[in-house]
Scaffold this active site. Sequence first.
Site, PDB file in Angstrom:
ATOM      1  N   HIS A   1      48.286   7.650  15.788  1.00  8.62           N
ATOM      2  CA  HIS A   1      46.870   7.369  15.592  1.00  8.62           C
ATOM      3  C   HIS A   1      46.636   5.865  15.686  1.00  8.62           C
ATOM      4  O   HIS A   1      47.552   5.063  15.484  1.00  8.62           O
ATOM      5  CB  HIS A   1      46.407   7.882  14.241  1.00  8.62           C
ATOM      6  CG  HIS A   1      46.323   9.370  14.163  1.00  8.62           C
ATOM      7  ND1 HIS A   1      45.575  10.012  13.208  1.00  8.62           N
ATOM      8  CD2 HIS A   1      46.886  10.350  14.913  1.00  8.62           C
ATOM      9  CE1 HIS A   1      45.676  11.321  13.370  1.00  8.62           C
ATOM     10  NE2 HIS A   1      46.475  11.546  14.397  1.00  8.62           N
TER      11      HIS A   1
ATOM     12  N   GLU B   1      45.261   3.711  13.774  1.00  7.57           N
ATOM     13  CA  GLU B   1      45.590   2.910  12.585  1.00  7.57           C
ATOM     14  C   GLU B   1      47.084   2.600  12.506  1.00  7.57           C
ATOM     15  O   GLU B   1      47.475   1.469  12.189  1.00  7.57           O
ATOM     16  CB  GLU B   1      45.151   3.654  11.318  1.00  7.57           C
ATOM     17  CG  GLU B   1      43.650   3.878  11.214  1.00  7.57           C
ATOM     18  CD  GLU B   1      43.169   5.199  11.792  1.00  7.57           C
ATOM     19  OE1 GLU B   1      42.120   5.681  11.333  1.00  7.57           O
ATOM     20  OE2 GLU B   1      43.809   5.753  12.716  1.00  7.57           O
TER      21      GLU B   1
ATOM     22  N   CYS C   1      41.633   9.794   9.145  1.00  3.46           N
ATOM     23  CA  CYS C   1      42.009  11.148   8.754  1.00  3.46           C
ATOM     24  C   CYS C   1      42.808  11.089   7.450  1.00  3.46           C
ATOM     25  O   CYS C   1      43.131  10.010   6.953  1.00  3.46           O
ATOM     26  CB  CYS C   1      42.834  11.814   9.860  1.00  3.46           C
ATOM     27  SG  CYS C   1      44.485  11.107  10.051  1.00  3.46           S
TER      28      CYS C   1
ATOM     29  N   CYS D   1      46.087   9.067   7.827  1.00 10.14           N
ATOM     30  CA  CYS D   1      45.886   7.619   7.920  1.00 10.14           C
ATOM     31  C   CYS D   1      45.342   7.044   6.608  1.00 10.14           C
ATOM     32  O   CYS D   1      45.752   5.963   6.188  1.00 10.14           O
ATOM     33  CB  CYS D   1      44.966   7.291   9.087  1.00 10.14           C
ATOM     34  SG  CYS D   1      45.721   7.637  10.690  1.00 10.14           S
TER      35      CYS D   1
END
Length: 194
Positions: A68, A70, A98, A101
């Site tokens: 992801h 992040e 999410c 994260c």
Amino acid sequence: MSDAETNERRLVSEQDSRHAYFMKQALLMGERALQTGETPVGCVLVYDNRIVGVGMNDTNRSMNGTRHAEFIAISEMLRSYPRSTLRATDLYVTVEPCVMCASALRQYQIRTVYFGCGNERFGGTGSILSLHADVTTDPPYPVQGGLFYKDAIMLLRRFYIQENEKAPNPRPKKHRELKTDFATGVESVGHAGS
């Protein structure tokens, strides 16, 4: 108007333009992700008024669900800065982090998270869970959503109307049209891969 009021308005204006600049950089990363066939989530990490890490989703290309935006930005930052720097670092991301994260950001003790649109399917900072604020051993972090939310939503909409050959069960989307209208208020979009 008093000098104090004038000074306060100037500071608020400077803060707003700072948020706008960094959020626009996150949106540019989201645009790059879209151009490469990724879910268009982008982010920047800001330390001492400088971008020290950038990320965009890389789950489709890598076939790795943990890639992801992040995580990529944090990895980039940690090449040059110690982990403790994250305590004084802000994250600007196009979509609410999410659950995965949001939990990692809590463990890294990020200072603040600013995001564009909410994540009604997997959101970890208020839409589904509030991992940023739950009482645990890690200190909570503040979040502010709704920054350039229409731009963030449009990135996602542009992604979801196109074909995704890497999806496990791709659905034909030939007759879909890009929806450009918005309801009033802050809108959330459910998606996998923030």
